[in-house]
Design an enzyme around this catalytic site. Structure first.
Site, PDB file in Angstrom:
ATOM      1  N   ASN A 117     -72.565  46.052   5.501  1.00 10.35           N
ATOM      2  CA  ASN A 117     -71.993  46.469   4.251  1.00 10.35           C
ATOM      3  C   ASN A 117     -71.064  47.687   4.296  1.00 10.35           C
ATOM      4  O   ASN A 117     -69.708  47.753   4.001  1.00 10.35           O
ATOM      5  CB  ASN A 117     -72.814  46.671   3.192  1.00 10.35           C
ATOM      6  CG  ASN A 117     -73.781  45.639   2.761  1.00 10.35           C
ATOM      7  OD1 ASN A 117     -73.568  44.327   3.016  1.00 10.35           O
ATOM      8  ND2 ASN A 117     -74.657  45.731   1.843  1.00 10.35           N
ATOM      9  N   SER A 284     -27.407  21.776  -0.134  1.00  8.53           N
ATOM     10  CA  SER A 284     -28.005  20.576  -1.037  1.00  8.53           C
ATOM     11  C   SER A 284     -27.853  19.193  -0.195  1.00  8.53           C
ATOM     12  O   SER A 284     -27.058  19.046   0.352  1.00  8.53           O
ATOM     13  CB  SER A 284     -27.396  20.613  -2.250  1.00  8.53           C
ATOM     14  OG  SER A 284     -27.774  19.267  -3.033  1.00  8.53           O
ATOM     15  N   GLU A 297     -34.297  33.651  -3.590  1.00  5.50           N
ATOM     16  CA  GLU A 297     -34.977  33.079  -4.662  1.00  5.50           C
ATOM     17  C   GLU A 297     -36.330  33.075  -4.340  1.00  5.50           C
ATOM     18  O   GLU A 297     -37.367  33.104  -5.176  1.00  5.50           O
ATOM     19  CB  GLU A 297     -34.573  31.338  -4.796  1.00  5.50           C
ATOM     20  CG  GLU A 297     -33.230  31.340  -5.497  1.00  5.50           C
ATOM     21  CD  GLU A 297     -32.420  29.974  -5.329  1.00  5.50           C
ATOM     22  OE1 GLU A 297     -33.145  29.017  -6.215  1.00  5.50           O
ATOM     23  OE2 GLU A 297     -31.575  29.776  -4.712  1.00  5.50           O
ATOM     24  N   TYR A 324     -73.042  46.878  -3.041  1.00  4.15           N
ATOM     25  CA  TYR A 324     -72.556  45.661  -2.287  1.00  4.15           C
ATOM     26  C   TYR A 324     -72.961  44.387  -3.262  1.00  4.15           C
ATOM     27  O   TYR A 324     -74.038  43.959  -3.255  1.00  4.15           O
ATOM     28  CB  TYR A 324     -72.625  45.661  -0.911  1.00  4.15           C
ATOM     29  CG  TYR A 324     -72.110  44.394  -0.373  1.00  4.15           C
ATOM     30  CD1 TYR A 324     -70.638  44.414   0.212  1.00  4.15           C
ATOM     31  CD2 TYR A 324     -72.777  43.184  -0.304  1.00  4.15           C
ATOM     32  CE1 TYR A 324     -69.948  43.350   0.311  1.00  4.15           C
ATOM     33  CE2 TYR A 324     -72.157  42.098   0.146  1.00  4.15           C
ATOM     34  CZ  TYR A 324     -70.805  41.818   0.688  1.00  4.15           C
ATOM     35  OH  TYR A 324     -70.182  40.903   1.206  1.00  4.15           O
TER      36      TYR A 324
HETATM   37  N1  ARG Z   1     -68.538  38.711   5.157  1.00  8.27           N
HETATM   38  C1  ARG Z   1     -69.154  39.781   4.407  1.00  8.27           C
HETATM   39  C2  ARG Z   1     -67.974  40.374   3.339  1.00  8.27           C
HETATM   40  O1  ARG Z   1     -66.950  40.031   3.858  1.00  8.27           O
HETATM   41  C3  ARG Z   1     -69.739  40.909   5.023  1.00  8.27           C
HETATM   42  C4  ARG Z   1     -70.686  41.788   4.400  1.00  8.27           C
HETATM   43  C5  ARG Z   1     -71.717  41.041   4.397  1.00  8.27           C
HETATM   44  N2  ARG Z   1     -72.824  41.718   3.662  1.00  8.27           N
HETATM   45  C6  ARG Z   1     -73.936  41.224   3.362  1.00  8.27           C
HETATM   46  N3  ARG Z   1     -74.950  41.803   2.771  1.00  8.27           N
HETATM   47  N4  ARG Z   1     -74.046  39.714   3.138  1.00  8.27           N
HETATM   48  O2  ARG Z   1     -68.114  41.073   2.681  1.00  8.27           O
END
Ligand code: ARG
Length: 466
Positions: A117, A284, A297, A324
């Site tokens: 994390n 074209s 464009e 997280y």
């Molecule tokens: N692949 C995960 C991401 O991009 C990494 C962290 C994963 N952490 C976890 N606790 N599953 O966020």
């Protein structure tokens, strides 16, 4: 996927009795795209290992083995020899598993006092920091090309528009410097964003910090971070820095899109103000006469895509509780795609600028049509003592007459003009010329050629001062 892949031991497999469903494995994996972070991941790991050795958690032999192993992995990745395994989920576990395979159990010690994390949050920050610098370099290159062209077009007169209707004459140099200013603010936004990106999450571990005697400031210094994140929960969870970065990119694209829109209009037969070099246009397959401004464009089109990425990231974040959540894995693809497309757009736009051929005659012609000096006549009447509102009315009537006669104000004779106000004298024609109109806007930020010249000088100073 081979049978062998399915039997890979997950680093988190201890509490599980059943293997991961194969489709779930592929569904939850990110290695196919986050392998792009390998260099940042390895740099972060080396710094972390060095700190662990520094505080005595690793021996110096263990540290050296880890560094050697990680460097060999990086080498393999860069030579295209490294085998990425979806069963190992992401870039972090792929690299760590390979390290252990290479150096044995010492490899398993790397993750001491760390979690994926804080590791992934660190990697993305290192990545965004690097890309901010790369994008800024591209921005400066484009700005330099714009200033060069502005210098060549210092006194090229064109109509300035509001509502896309002829408003007042300006110089093309002045117009190009407007583009320069937009990009200057974009550069400032990136610099501002960089200061918040450059904060180190490592040490937050999974969410609450770690019980090991880590030295976060030491790692931050090794990795060039300005500071360490002050709350572990916040450090692993928020992606506001990435959102802010993509927002800055969205504005860059918005600006490029506006410039593109103008080039596209100006290249049409109806305007015929500029021509973009052949090498930046396409034809074209059915209409032989066509020369299409595909590059601007496409840039205009890509802006929608980057704006989409911004909304994706904002929406990704909005419902997440601390700390997280796996949702955050979805931050990478929009982020990477933003970086790739903004860099490519800036590069191609910068390369295109010197190929632009300017049809100064057509620009001037257009400025002569459309009563672009009407405001100058009103201002003239004011200098003769008439209140501006009355002057506006008088000039409006003169314009109406001009439309009937098919003449611009400058083409009307003195007696013709005097029908509308007795205060008009023979000096009136000086202010009705395009040159007179432009020269009179002589203050900082105005279109008078000497002011544009000063603006170019300050732009060059700013460009060199970075
Ligand atoms: N692949 C995960 C991401 O991009 C990494 C962290 C994963 N952490 C976890 N606790 N599953 O966020």
């Amino acid at each position: 996927m081979s049978k062998k892949d399915k039997t890979v031991v997950k680093p988190w497999g201890g509490r599980f009795t059943e293997p991961t469903n194969t489709f779930v494995e592929a569904f939850t994996a990110s290695v196919t795209f986050d392998k792009r972070l390998y260099a940042h991941d390895i740099a972060g790991s080396i710094a972390h290992a060095r700190m662990l050795a520094h505080v005595g958690v690793l021996t110096s032999e263990e540290y050296e083995a880890i560094v050697e192993g990680l460097q060999a992995i990086q080498d393999d990745i860069e030579k295209g020899h490294f085998v990425w395994d979806i069963a190992l989920e992401d870039v972090h576990m792929n690299i760590e598993a390979s390290l252990t395979q290479r150096i044995g159990d010492t490899g398993k010690k790397l993750h001491t006092g760390r979690s994926r994390n804080d590791q992934v949050a660190t990697d993305i920050r290192l990545y965004v920091r690097e890309e901010i610098d790369a994008i800024n370099t591209q921005l400066l290159r484009l700005q330099t090309n714009l200033v060069d062209l502005a210098e060549q077009q210092l006194d090229t007169i064109m109509p300035g528009f509001t509502h896309l209707q002829t408003a007042q004459p300006v110089t093309f140099g002045h117009h190009l410097l407007a583009w320069f200013e937009m990009l200057k603010r974009d550069s400032g936004r990136l610099a501002d964003c960089r200061s918040r990106v450059n904060i180190m999450p490592l040490g937050a571990a999974a969410l609450a910090g770690t019980s090991y005697p880590i030295n976060r400031n030491y790692v931050a210094e090794l990795l060039g971070f300005n500071d360490v994140a002050k709350n572990s929960l916040d450090a692993v969870s928020d992606r506001d820095f990435a959102i802010e970065f993509v927002a800055a990119c969205s504005l860059i694209m918005t600006h490029l899109s506006r410039c593109s829109e103008e080039l596209i209009l100006w290249m049409s037969a109806q305007f015929d103000f500029v021509e973009i070099g052949d090498s930046f246009c396409t034809g074209s397959s059915i209409m032989p006469q066509k020369k299409n401004p595909d590059v601007p464009e496409l840039i205009r089109g890509k802006t929608g895509r980057i704006n989409g990425h911004l909304v994706a990231l904002l929406t990704l974040m909005k419902g997440q509780p601390l700390a997280y959540n796996k949702d955050n894995q979805e931050d990478k693809e929009p982020l990477f795609d933003t970086v790739d497309n903004v860099k490519a757009s800036l590069r191609v736009f910068a390369d295109m600028i010197p190929t632009i051929k300017v049809n100064a005659g057509n620009m001037r012609e257009a400025a002569l049509r459309g009563f672009s000096t009407a405001t100058d006549l009103a201002d003239y009447l004011v200098t003769k003592g008439m209140p501006f509102r009355d002057a506006h009315e008088v000039v409006g009537k003169a314009v109406r007459q001009g439309i009937i006669l098919g003449k611009d104000l400058a083409e009307m004779s003195l007696p013709e003009l005097q029908q509308f106000s007795g205060v008009i004298q023979s000096d009136v024609h000086e202010v009705l010329t395009l040159e007179g109109s432009i020269a009179s806007r002589d203050h900082i930020g105005g279109t008078a050629p000497n002011q544009v010249k000063n603006a170019i000088e300050s732009a060059r100073e700013w460009l060199s001062g970075l």
